[in-house]
Every structure is written in structure tokens, then in C-alpha cells.
Motif scaffolding. Structure first.
Motif, PDB file in Angstrom:
ATOM      1  N   ASP A   7      38.496  37.035  38.096  1.00 50.54           N
ATOM      2  CA  ASP A   7      38.640  37.200  36.651  1.00 50.54           C
ATOM      3  C   ASP A   7      40.055  36.887  36.177  1.00 50.54           C
ATOM      4  O   ASP A   7      40.258  36.560  35.004  1.00 50.54           O
ATOM      5  CB  ASP A   7      38.271  38.630  36.248  1.00 50.54           C
ATOM      6  CG  ASP A   7      36.789  38.910  36.436  1.00 50.54           C
ATOM      7  OD1 ASP A   7      36.028  37.942  36.569  1.00 50.54           O
ATOM      8  OD2 ASP A   7      36.405  40.091  36.447  1.00 50.54           O
ATOM      9  N   TRP A  50      35.993  27.726  27.372  1.00 47.74           N
ATOM     10  CA  TRP A  50      36.129  28.734  28.418  1.00 47.74           C
ATOM     11  C   TRP A  50      36.396  27.986  29.713  1.00 47.74           C
ATOM     12  O   TRP A  50      35.626  27.090  30.083  1.00 47.74           O
ATOM     13  CB  TRP A  50      34.856  29.568  28.542  1.00 47.74           C
ATOM     14  CG  TRP A  50      34.524  30.382  27.326  1.00 47.74           C
ATOM     15  CD1 TRP A  50      34.857  30.123  26.030  1.00 47.74           C
ATOM     16  CD2 TRP A  50      33.779  31.599  27.307  1.00 47.74           C
ATOM     17  NE1 TRP A  50      34.374  31.100  25.193  1.00 47.74           N
ATOM     18  CE2 TRP A  50      33.699  32.021  25.949  1.00 47.74           C
ATOM     19  CE3 TRP A  50      33.167  32.375  28.280  1.00 47.74           C
ATOM     20  CZ2 TRP A  50      33.036  33.180  25.557  1.00 47.74           C
ATOM     21  CZ3 TRP A  50      32.510  33.540  27.893  1.00 47.74           C
ATOM     22  CH2 TRP A  50      32.447  33.934  26.555  1.00 47.74           C
ATOM     23  N   SER A  62      36.033  32.654  42.667  1.00 46.93           N
ATOM     24  CA  SER A  62      36.510  32.744  41.294  1.00 46.93           C
ATOM     25  C   SER A  62      36.858  34.194  40.990  1.00 46.93           C
ATOM     26  O   SER A  62      36.030  35.086  41.160  1.00 46.93           O
ATOM     27  CB  SER A  62      35.426  32.254  40.321  1.00 46.93           C
ATOM     28  OG  SER A  62      35.737  32.578  38.995  1.00 46.93           O
ATOM     29  N   ARG A  64      40.391  33.406  34.547  1.00 45.16           N
ATOM     30  CA  ARG A  64      39.586  33.039  33.379  1.00 45.16           C
ATOM     31  C   ARG A  64      40.482  32.934  32.147  1.00 45.16           C
ATOM     32  O   ARG A  64      41.252  33.831  31.851  1.00 45.16           O
ATOM     33  CB  ARG A  64      38.481  34.072  33.144  1.00 45.16           C
ATOM     34  CG  ARG A  64      37.425  34.069  34.236  1.00 45.16           C
ATOM     35  CD  ARG A  64      36.260  34.958  33.863  1.00 45.16           C
ATOM     36  NE  ARG A  64      35.124  34.725  34.742  1.00 45.16           N
ATOM     37  CZ  ARG A  64      33.894  35.128  34.494  1.00 45.16           C
ATOM     38  NH1 ARG A  64      33.631  35.791  33.372  1.00 45.16           N
ATOM     39  NH2 ARG A  64      32.910  34.870  35.327  1.00 45.16           N
ATOM     40  N   ARG A  68      34.188  26.122  32.008  1.00 43.53           N
ATOM     41  CA  ARG A  68      33.038  27.016  32.182  1.00 43.53           C
ATOM     42  C   ARG A  68      32.050  26.890  31.042  1.00 43.53           C
ATOM     43  O   ARG A  68      30.862  27.198  31.201  1.00 43.53           O
ATOM     44  CB  ARG A  68      33.521  28.454  32.314  1.00 43.53           C
ATOM     45  CG  ARG A  68      34.375  28.709  33.553  1.00 43.53           C
ATOM     46  CD  ARG A  68      35.067  30.058  33.519  1.00 43.53           C
ATOM     47  NE  ARG A  68      34.154  31.109  33.120  1.00 43.53           N
ATOM     48  CZ  ARG A  68      34.457  32.071  32.251  1.00 43.53           C
ATOM     49  NH1 ARG A  68      35.650  32.100  31.679  1.00 43.53           N
ATOM     50  NH2 ARG A  68      33.585  32.991  31.947  1.00 43.53           N
ATOM     51  N   TYR A 106      40.790  31.128  27.873  1.00 42.86           N
ATOM     52  CA  TYR A 106      40.063  30.675  26.690  1.00 42.86           C
ATOM     53  C   TYR A 106      41.051  29.941  25.793  1.00 42.86           C
ATOM     54  O   TYR A 106      42.150  30.435  25.543  1.00 42.86           O
ATOM     55  CB  TYR A 106      39.445  31.869  25.950  1.00 42.86           C
ATOM     56  CG  TYR A 106      38.642  32.764  26.868  1.00 42.86           C
ATOM     57  CD1 TYR A 106      37.283  32.553  27.072  1.00 42.86           C
ATOM     58  CD2 TYR A 106      39.258  33.804  27.562  1.00 42.86           C
ATOM     59  CE1 TYR A 106      36.558  33.353  27.933  1.00 42.86           C
ATOM     60  CE2 TYR A 106      38.534  34.607  28.434  1.00 42.86           C
ATOM     61  CZ  TYR A 106      37.184  34.375  28.614  1.00 42.86           C
ATOM     62  OH  TYR A 106      36.470  35.158  29.476  1.00 42.86           O
ATOM     63  N   GLU A 153      38.620  27.813  33.811  1.00 45.04           N
ATOM     64  CA  GLU A 153      39.290  28.436  34.954  1.00 45.04           C
ATOM     65  C   GLU A 153      40.633  27.749  35.124  1.00 45.04           C
ATOM     66  O   GLU A 153      40.710  26.515  35.176  1.00 45.04           O
ATOM     67  CB  GLU A 153      38.436  28.256  36.216  1.00 45.04           C
ATOM     68  CG  GLU A 153      38.881  29.087  37.395  1.00 45.04           C
ATOM     69  CD  GLU A 153      38.127  30.403  37.516  1.00 45.04           C
ATOM     70  OE1 GLU A 153      38.289  31.085  38.534  1.00 45.04           O
ATOM     71  OE2 GLU A 153      37.374  30.743  36.585  1.00 45.04           O
TER      72      GLU A 153
END
Length: 242
Positions: A54, A150, A52, A57, A84, A59, A152
Motif C-alpha cells: 500500500d 491510480w 505490491s 499506491r 492501476r 493518485y 503504483e
């Protein structure tokens, strides 16, 4: 104040195609762009599934519906790989994290707290994955709640993979060797050369582990809290023993 950074060597789409052909000593008559695009997508998927970063990531905010236990998650930006976490955001900006449970727990929870022919409603406490495009909340929301997810996202696609036209991605900029070694391994598999395929797949695994250590280790700690990483050194026993 200006922050300067240098990501090191990068590899764009055309450079990757040329380098794979150079490593395998096979030209575009055999390793066409169409074939190499398949290798690139396979490599991107393997990298994303084993670690994983960053860069993936994301939102997203949505709202629940009163008396509807399900949230549609089919359309967040970047595509959804996995969730997440979920949190409720109140009007005063306070938040409450929802607890993840299995769908079987959610079903039992709702039934045990419901009366005949009546759905148990209230402020959501739990969430679960229902299917590929829906999450389930419990209790069933008794009103409209703002929910931040949140998650991925799916991997960035390089070149013409999956219809994109990006010349570089986060992986090609920060860890081009990881992408290259996997594409070369895929190429040797296609060329029916298992010996070289294994060599480059091993190189890929070593490079991927180093990349994961950086993205999932070094980037998610700080020296003030965790201290500076140190390499242990062997020293002689002062008593002369082993």
C-alpha cells in the motif's frame, strides 16, 4: 481519539550496511558503500516487482486535451511503475471508470468509427498503454476532461541508492528481514559463494512470501466481511475411518 501503532524492529541505512558485512564477515574494503548501494537497489526492485504494498499506491489528476488521444504520464509523483486504473471526474464530482484495452483494439476502434480524414471524438470510454510515457484514450476526447490516474510508484530508495538520502523506508521499517536477506544473497553472489547465496536467497523468498501475505492479503480484507482467519486443525474421524 488517538491511534497508536508499533511497527516492530526497524533497520536504517547504516545498520543494514553493518549487518550485511557482519553476516558475510567481510569489511568495507571489499563491500564498500558503493557496492552495497547496488545490492540495496537490486533488492528493492526485486521486492517491488514480486509484490505490491500500500505504501507505493499513488493518485494523480490531469486533464485531457480536445482532439488529442494521448496522455503524458512521464511526470507523476514518485515515478510510475504501472497504472492501476483511470477514471473521469465530472464537475459534479460524479465519476466514470474507463475500461482498459490493448492499443490494437484502440486503433481498430477509432478507425472503424471514423470517416475519411476525420478523427472519431467523444467522451473517453477506454484507455490503453501506448508507450513508456503515454496512455491512449478512445474515443479521442472531444473536450477537456478531468482524469484521475491510480498508479503504483517506483520503490522507495534507501540510503544513497539512486541519489536518495533516506535513512529508512517503508520496507526497512516493516520488513527489514526481507531487505537484509536479499542484500546478503547479493553480497554472496558478488563474493562468488554460491552455496551461501542460495541459502539466503531461499530465506529471502520465504520472508517475501510472508510479507506479501500481509500486504496483499491481510491488509486488503476485514474480519467483518471475510471472517477471522483460521488455521485448519486435523481431527479424528468419529466413525474411526481414515
Amino acid at each position: 481519539t488517538y491511534w497508536y501503532s508499533h511497527s516492530g524492529d526497524i533497520m536504517n541505512y547504516s545498520e543494514l550496511l553493518d549487518t550485511v558485512r557482519s553476516y558475510t564477515e567481510v569489511d568495507s574494503n571489499v563491500l564498500s558503500n558503493t557496492i552495497l548501494n547496488v545490492f540495496i537497489v537490486n533488492a528493492e526492485n526485486q521486492i517491488a516487482r514480486q509484490m505490491s504494498s500500500d505504501s507505493q499506491r499513488r493518485y494523480a489528476t490531469t486533464t485531457s486535451e480536445a482532439n488529442n488521444a494521448f496522455l503524458d504520464i512521464s511526470g507523476p509523483e514518485g515515478g510510475l511503475r504501472y497504472v492501476r486504473g483511470l477514471q473521469l471526474i465530472y464537475a459534479n464530482n460524479d465519476i466514470t471508470w474507463l475500461e482498459q484495452r490493448d492499443a490494437t483494439f484502440m486503433d481498430e476502434y477509432s478507425i472503424q468509427r471514423s470517416t475519411a480524414n476525420t478523427t472519431f471524438t467523444g467522451e473517453p470510454i477506454y484507455w490503453a498503454t501506448w508507450d513508456a510515457t503515454h496512455l491512449m484514450l478512445a474515443p479521442t476526447p472531444n473536450g477537456v476532461y478531468t482524469i484521475e490516474m491510480w498508479y503504483e510508484e517506483t520503490p522507495e530508495r534507501l540510503g544513497n541508492g539512486s541519489g536518495t538520502t533516506s535513512t529508512t523506508t517503508f520496507v526497512s521499517n516493516t520488513a527489514p528481514e526481507v531487505l537484509l536477506y536479499k542484500c546478503v544473497a547479493e553480497a554472496y553472489s558478488y563474493l562468488k559463494n554460491p552455496t551461501d547465496m542460495q541459502i539466503y536467497d531461499q530465506k529471502f523468498q520465504v520472508a517475501l512470501q510472508a510479507y506479501a501475505n500481509e500486504q496483499m492479503g491481510l491488509k486488503r480484507r476485514d474480519e467483518y466481511t471475510d471472517g477471522v482467519l483460521r488455521i485448519p486443525l486435523k481431527s479424528a474421524n468419529p466413525d474411526g475411518g481414515n
